[in-house]
Design an enzyme around this catalytic site. Structure first.
Site, PDB file in Angstrom:
ATOM      1  N   LYS A 263     -85.705  60.028  30.766  1.00 19.44           N
ATOM      2  CA  LYS A 263     -84.321  60.345  31.138  1.00 19.44           C
ATOM      3  C   LYS A 263     -83.323  59.934  30.060  1.00 19.44           C
ATOM      4  O   LYS A 263     -83.251  58.759  29.679  1.00 19.44           O
ATOM      5  CB  LYS A 263     -84.010  59.653  32.458  1.00 19.44           C
ATOM      6  CG  LYS A 263     -82.707  60.051  33.121  1.00 19.44           C
ATOM      7  CD  LYS A 263     -82.667  59.444  34.534  1.00 19.44           C
ATOM      8  CE  LYS A 263     -81.441  59.805  35.322  1.00 19.44           C
ATOM      9  NZ  LYS A 263     -81.522  59.238  36.695  1.00 19.44           N
TER      10      LYS A 263
ATOM     11  N   ASN B 152     -87.316  55.941  32.888  1.00 11.35           N
ATOM     12  CA  ASN B 152     -87.308  56.830  34.046  1.00 11.35           C
ATOM     13  C   ASN B 152     -87.886  58.152  33.536  1.00 11.35           C
ATOM     14  O   ASN B 152     -87.220  58.879  32.794  1.00 11.35           O
ATOM     15  CB  ASN B 152     -85.879  56.975  34.566  1.00 11.35           C
ATOM     16  CG  ASN B 152     -85.814  57.762  35.862  1.00 11.35           C
ATOM     17  OD1 ASN B 152     -86.712  58.530  36.182  1.00 11.35           O
ATOM     18  ND2 ASN B 152     -84.733  57.567  36.601  1.00 11.35           N
TER      19      ASN B 152
ATOM     20  N   CYS C 276     -82.326  64.131  37.308  1.00  9.00           N
ATOM     21  CA  CYS C 276     -81.188  63.667  38.110  1.00  9.00           C
ATOM     22  C   CYS C 276     -79.855  63.758  37.385  1.00  9.00           C
ATOM     23  O   CYS C 276     -79.340  64.842  37.201  1.00  9.00           O
ATOM     24  CB  CYS C 276     -81.456  62.247  38.609  1.00  9.00           C
ATOM     25  SG  CYS C 276     -80.340  61.751  39.959  1.00  9.00           S
TER      26      CYS C 276
ATOM     27  N   GLU D 242     -79.837  51.594  37.452  1.00 14.59           N
ATOM     28  CA  GLU D 242     -80.685  52.315  36.493  1.00 14.59           C
ATOM     29  C   GLU D 242     -80.451  51.844  35.063  1.00 14.59           C
ATOM     30  O   GLU D 242     -81.375  51.778  34.260  1.00 14.59           O
ATOM     31  CB  GLU D 242     -80.410  53.818  36.574  1.00 14.59           C
ATOM     32  CG  GLU D 242     -81.064  54.474  37.765  1.00 14.59           C
ATOM     33  CD  GLU D 242     -81.082  55.991  37.617  1.00 14.59           C
ATOM     34  OE1 GLU D 242     -81.702  56.491  36.667  1.00 14.59           O
ATOM     35  OE2 GLU D 242     -80.451  56.666  38.454  1.00 14.59           O
TER      36      GLU D 242
ATOM     37  N   ASN E 295     -82.724  61.678  42.815  1.00 17.49           N
ATOM     38  CA  ASN E 295     -82.427  60.765  43.929  1.00 17.49           C
ATOM     39  C   ASN E 295     -80.921  60.549  43.856  1.00 17.49           C
ATOM     40  O   ASN E 295     -80.440  59.850  42.959  1.00 17.49           O
ATOM     41  CB  ASN E 295     -83.098  59.404  43.730  1.00 17.49           C
ATOM     42  CG  ASN E 295     -84.580  59.381  44.058  1.00 17.49           C
ATOM     43  OD1 ASN E 295     -84.995  58.966  45.125  1.00 17.49           O
ATOM     44  ND2 ASN E 295     -85.394  59.823  43.104  1.00 17.49           N
TER      45      ASN E 295
ATOM     46  N   GLU F 287     -87.709  63.072  41.210  1.00 14.29           N
ATOM     47  CA  GLU F 287     -87.590  61.885  40.354  1.00 14.29           C
ATOM     48  C   GLU F 287     -88.150  60.658  41.089  1.00 14.29           C
ATOM     49  O   GLU F 287     -87.980  60.539  42.307  1.00 14.29           O
ATOM     50  CB  GLU F 287     -86.092  61.662  40.080  1.00 14.29           C
ATOM     51  CG  GLU F 287     -85.748  60.415  39.281  1.00 14.29           C
ATOM     52  CD  GLU F 287     -84.261  60.036  39.379  1.00 14.29           C
ATOM     53  OE1 GLU F 287     -83.644  60.274  40.450  1.00 14.29           O
ATOM     54  OE2 GLU F 287     -83.724  59.514  38.386  1.00 14.29           O
TER      55      GLU F 287
END
Lengths: 322, 322
Positions: A123, A106, A168, A142, A193, A47
Site C-alpha cells: 500500500k 499492508n 483502500c 495504519e 476496510n 484488504e
C-alpha cells in the site's frame, strides 16, 4: 471483439478479534467455491482479509505481530492456493505482511489460476495517524503499524489482460488510477476496510458510500478500466465498516453490487475489450494528454497557494499577456 | 466559520449561426441582472458563449475568424463589463480569442466585481480532430481552429477565495483539478459545449450526463473544491448539446442544477470554508500524497504496457521480492 473474464467480488462481513486464521480461511474457501460454481475465474477478496482490522487498537508489539503473515503461502493459507489451482480460479487477497528482515506492509497479492503468485503490491497511501489519539472512539493506526509501500503501482499481464492492484485509501487518489492507466491497465483490484465514522470530520460519515463509488467510478472511467472494489465491512468489534462492494465497468457504471453487510459473492462477466472503447477515443492518452502541464503533480507534495495580491498589479507578471 | 460566496451558473440554450454578438450579449445581460437580483456575486457563463459552437463546421478562414474576439472588452462586450461594475457582480465568460499576433485560443476570463479582468485562461486539453472528417454527422475541429493553451492551470486570489478556471474537455482529466488543487483552489469555473453524440463511439452518448457529473464531482471531492460547470446546450444548428449545468460542493454533492435546455440561472450560496473540511483531513496533501510514486504522470504522455512474460520468470526482476 470481446475478451471475457468472469470476476467475483467476495465481500466479507466482520472478522472478530478472536477469530483464527483457520476460521477465516474457511470462510474464504466457501466463497472461492461458490464463485467457482458461478463461473468466476478471479475472486477478489478484501484488504487485510485474514484478521480483524487491528489498526483500530493501540496494541502491544506481541499482539500486533500476531496479525501479520511471515510467509505466503503459509500453513494456514495453503488451502486457498490449493483450491485455486484445483478449481482453476485465481484470487486477490490482502494481508498484513512481515518480511524476513522485519519490514511491515499492508500488502495484497494476485494469484493466478495455477496457484502461483503473479503480483504483490504494498500500500502506497497509508491513511490515519502515527500516534495513538485517545480522543478518538477508535484508532486508525495504519501509519504506525505499516511502512509505506516502497514501489509504485505496477500493472501486470495476468488473467488475459493487464491487471493492477491498489488498496483502500489508494482509491481516493486519482494518481493511483493514472499511474496504472499509463500502463494500459484493464482491471484494478481494490480491497478496503473503511470505517463509516471518520473521527477527524464526522460530517463526512453520511457520504461514505457515495465517496466510495465516486472515486472508483471516476478512476474507472478516466482510465478506461474495470475496477473491482471489495469491502470487509459490517459491525466489527463495535465499529461499523462500509460494505457496498462493487464491480465497475470502464464506462464508470456499476455492473454488480453487494447488498448485505456480510460474506457475499457478487459475480460479473467483464469484457476487457470494453476498455478499448474509451482508450482509443476520448481517453487516447497519447493524443490528448499534456504532461508538460502537469509538473506540479510530481514536483510538489503539499499545497502552494498563490501569492496575496499587494495591489500594485505586478505580482503576477505575464498573467494577462495577450 | 464560513466564507459565503453566492454563485450563479448561467446556462445558455442554443446560439444560432446567424445570431449577432449584440443579441447574445443581451441574453447574457438578462441573466447577469437576474443573477444579481437573486444575490449572486459571481455569474459563470459557458465556454465560447458569444457565438454558436463553430468547430462543428469546416469553415473558410474569413467566416472562421468572424467567430473570434480581437479585444476584450470590445464594443459588443463592453456592456457586460459596465453592468458587472455597476451591479458589483463578477463574471466568468468563455470566448474564442484572436491575439494581436495571430494566435487563436479557446479562452475564458474571470472578471471581478469591479469590472476588471483578473484572470485569463487558454484551454489546455483540446478535444476533437485536426482534419475535417466527412464521415461524421458534424465536425469537432477544435484541434484545427485553436492552438493548445501555452500555460498550465493557475489559481488566483479572487472573490474572497482561491479561484481556478478550466474549459470543457479539461474537466475529464484529473490532472486539471489536481494542478489547481495543489494551488489550494476553492472554486473551479468550467464552461462547456458538449455534443451528446460522440461520433467516434456512439455507445458513449447515453452516458453524456452521467460522465459530466462524474468527472466534475470527483474532481471537486478529490481536491476539496467547489466546481461550477455551465453548459451551452440544447438543440443548436441541428446538434443536441448536453445541458445539466451544476454547482458542486467540495463533498462532491450537487447543490444546484439546471433543469431546462435553455437560458437558465441557478444560484447557490457557497461556503468556501467547507473546502477546509477535506483539505485538512482526508485530503491533507502534505501529509498523505507521495509524489515520488507518480513520476509516470509527468514523464510520459501515452500508455506503456507491461512486457509480455516470456515464461522464463526473469522479465520482471524484483517483482516478487520479499
Amino acid at each position: 471483439m470481446s475478451r471475457l473474464l468472469t470476476i467475483a467480488a467476495a465481500q466479507m462481513g466482520p472478522v472478530a478479534r478472536a477469530e483464527t486464521r483457520k476460521q477465516v480461511v474457511e470462510r474464504l474457501l466457501a466463497m472461492l467455491h461458490e464463485a467457482a460454481d458461478r463461473g468466476a475465474e478471479l475472486v477478489v477478496f478484501p484488504e487485510l482479509a485474514l484478521t480483524t482490522f487491528f489498526p483500530r487498537w493501540d496494541l502491544p508489539d506481541a499482539e500486533l505481530l500476531g496479525f501479520f503473515e511471515r510467509e505466503m503461502p503459509s500453513a494456514e493459507t495453503a488451502p486457498l492456493f490449493d483450491a485455486a489451482e484445483r478449481l482453476g480460479v485465481g484470487f486477490h487477497l490482502g494481508y498484513a505482511e512481515l518480511t524476513p528482515d522485519g519490514h511491515r506492509y499492508n500488502t495484497a497479492m494476485l494469484v493466478e489460476r495455477d496457484g502461483s503468485i503473479v503480483a504483490k503490491y504494498r500500500k502506497v497511501h497509508l491513511p490515519g495517524h502515527e500516534e495513538p489519539e485517545p480522543w478518538r472512539p477508535f484508532q486508525h493506526l495504519e501509519r504506525r503499524y505499516f511502512e509505506p509501500g516502497p514501489e509504485t503501482f505496477r500493472a501486470r499481464r495476468a488473467f488475459g489482460g493487464v491487471v493492477g492492484v491498489a488498496i483502500c485509501n489508494d482509491r481516493r487518489w486519482p494518481e493511483t488510477y493514472r499511474v496504472l492507466g499509463l500502463q494500459g491497465v484493464e482491471l484494478v483490484c481494490i480491497g478496503y476496510n473503511t470505517p463509516i465514522h471518520y473521527a477527524p470530520d464526522p460530517g463526512q460519515d453520511r457520504l461514505a458510500a457515495f465517496h466510495n463509488n465516486l472515486v472508483m467510478a471516476s478512476g474507472a472511467y478516466e482510465n478506461a478500466t474495470w475496477v473491482v472494489g471489495v469491502a470487509k465491512g459490517g459491525l466489527e468489534e463495535g465499529v461499523e465498516g462500509l460494505c457496498d462492494s462493487q464491480i465497475i465497468a470502464p464506462s464508470g457504471e456499476v455492473v454488480a453490487r453487494a447488498v448485505t453487510e456480510g460474506d457475499e459473492v457478487v459475480v460479473a462477466q467483464c469484457d476487457l475489450d470494453l476498455c478499448n472503447d474509451y482508450k482509443r477515443t476520448v481517453f487516447d492518452f497519447d493524443r490528448y494528454r499534456r504532461p508538460e502541464m502537469y509538473t506540479a503533480i510530481t514536483a510538489q507534495r503539499g499545497i502552494r497557494e498563490p501569492a496575496v495580491d499587494d495591489g500594485n498589479g505586478d505580482d503576477e507578471p505575464g498573467a494577462l499577456d495577450a
